[in-house]
Design a protein around this motif. Structure first.
Motif, PDB file in Angstrom:
ATOM      1  N   UNK A 198       0.864  -1.814   0.313  1.00  0.00           N
ATOM      2  CA  UNK A 198       0.220   0.296   0.147  1.00  0.00           C
ATOM      3  C   UNK A 198       1.027   0.992   0.197  1.00  0.00           C
ATOM      4  N   UNK A 199       2.159   1.241   0.475  1.00  0.00           N
ATOM      5  CA  UNK A 199       2.225   2.226   1.409  1.00  0.00           C
ATOM      6  C   UNK A 199       3.242   2.797  -0.776  1.00  0.00           C
ATOM      7  N   UNK A 200       4.351   1.355  -0.937  1.00  0.00           N
ATOM      8  CA  UNK A 200       4.856   1.677  -2.379  1.00  0.00           C
ATOM      9  C   UNK A 200       4.001   2.569  -3.522  1.00  0.00           C
ATOM     10  N   UNK A 201       2.275   2.041  -3.539  1.00  0.00           N
ATOM     11  CA  UNK A 201       1.227   2.245  -4.354  1.00  0.00           C
ATOM     12  C   UNK A 201       1.213   4.061  -4.276  1.00  0.00           C
ATOM     13  N   UNK A 202       0.997   3.997  -2.649  1.00  0.00           N
ATOM     14  CA  UNK A 202       1.106   5.374  -2.803  1.00  0.00           C
ATOM     15  C   UNK A 202       1.998   6.430  -2.979  1.00  0.00           C
ATOM     16  N   UNK A 203       3.107   5.834  -3.021  1.00  0.00           N
ATOM     17  CA  UNK A 203       4.473   6.937  -3.388  1.00  0.00           C
ATOM     18  C   UNK A 203       4.751   6.788  -4.960  1.00  0.00           C
TER      19      UNK A 203
END
Length: 247
Positions: free
Chosen positions: A80-85
């Motif tokens: 999820x954090x990678x997608x947000x980045x």
């Protein structure tokens, strides 16, 4: 344009998209893709994040400095954090590996439909905003707002429901064409849109959060009840999760 350093993925994706009728330009490194884009931009970009010499994140930021061409990030970084980045860097869509080739194709074609509309509707005014659908431009007074394709579609969708509270799952379904997915995608794009259209994003005037319910867009023209409506955009075909080979 496909920017992917894995030759197997680059070849398989390119062959699949060519078979579907698309013209494909493959690149193995970010710097080579950037040099090519300085003279001619593609209609849509498939971009890996982990690239040699010039990362996918940096390439995405550079492209956003000159164009709103749709960008789909295709990467092994799938949390999820990678997608947000990736979305914060300016991507319009994000597909983690392993992925379905058919899903990739449908997502790209949905981006292209919004990028290349069949008709050129006339410009219209909605409160403080001037919308030019033919050129996909948004203005507030004399100031033009530089929106990505996804941000523009999000604004139009909310404008079509002005004054209504719209849930994040509804936005995800209608704007992204996803029947399920990470709602933080919507949160990131709302924040980016708010930073561009609000005089003070910390105290929103136009795009407000209704806590526990969703978002509400007010254009500042509540007295006008019969102004021109924004054009209805085609709803993207929801990606199939069960058909097509995976990569």
């Amino acid at each position: 344009m496909i920017v992917e350093d894995d030759p197997a993925v680059r070849t398989v994706v390119g062959d699949h998209l060519r078979a579907a009728g698309h013209r494909v330009e493959p690149f193995a490194a970010g710097d080579a893709a950037w040099e090519a884009m300085r003279t001619r931009l593609p209609d849509v970009i498939v971009l890996d994040r982990m690239l040699p010499r010039l990362s996918g994140d940096e390439l995405c930021r550079r492209v956003r400095g000159i164009s709103d061409v749709p960008i789909l990030m295709l990467t092994a970084l799938g949390t999820v954090d990678h997608r947000i980045e990736g979305l914060e860097h300016g991507a319009d869509d994000y597909l983690p590996k392993p992925f379905s080739l058919r899903e990739l194709q449908l997502r790209l074609e949905a981006l292209l439909r919004r990028r290349l509309p069949d008709a050129a509707p006339v410009a219209f005014t909605a409160g403080a905003f001037r919308v030019d659908p033919a050129h996909r431009r948004l203005r507030i007074g004399d100031r033009e707002i530089a929106l990505t394709s996804r941000e523009y579609e999000l604004f139009l969708f909310l404008l079509g429901r002005e004054g209504q509270v719209v849930r994040r799952d509804e936005i995800l379904r209608e704007v992204w064409g996803w029947s399920e997915g990470d709602a933080s995608t919507v949160t990131v794009h709302v924040r980016r849109l708010r930073e561009k259209i609000e005089p003070d994003p910390t105290t929103p005037r136009f795009l407000r959060t209704e806590w526990g319910a969703g978002y509400r867009l007010e254009t500042g023209d509540a007295a006008s009840t019969r102004r021109a409506q924004p054009p209805q955009t085609a709803r993207p075909t929801p990606p199939s999760r069960s058909s097509g080979p995976t990569c």
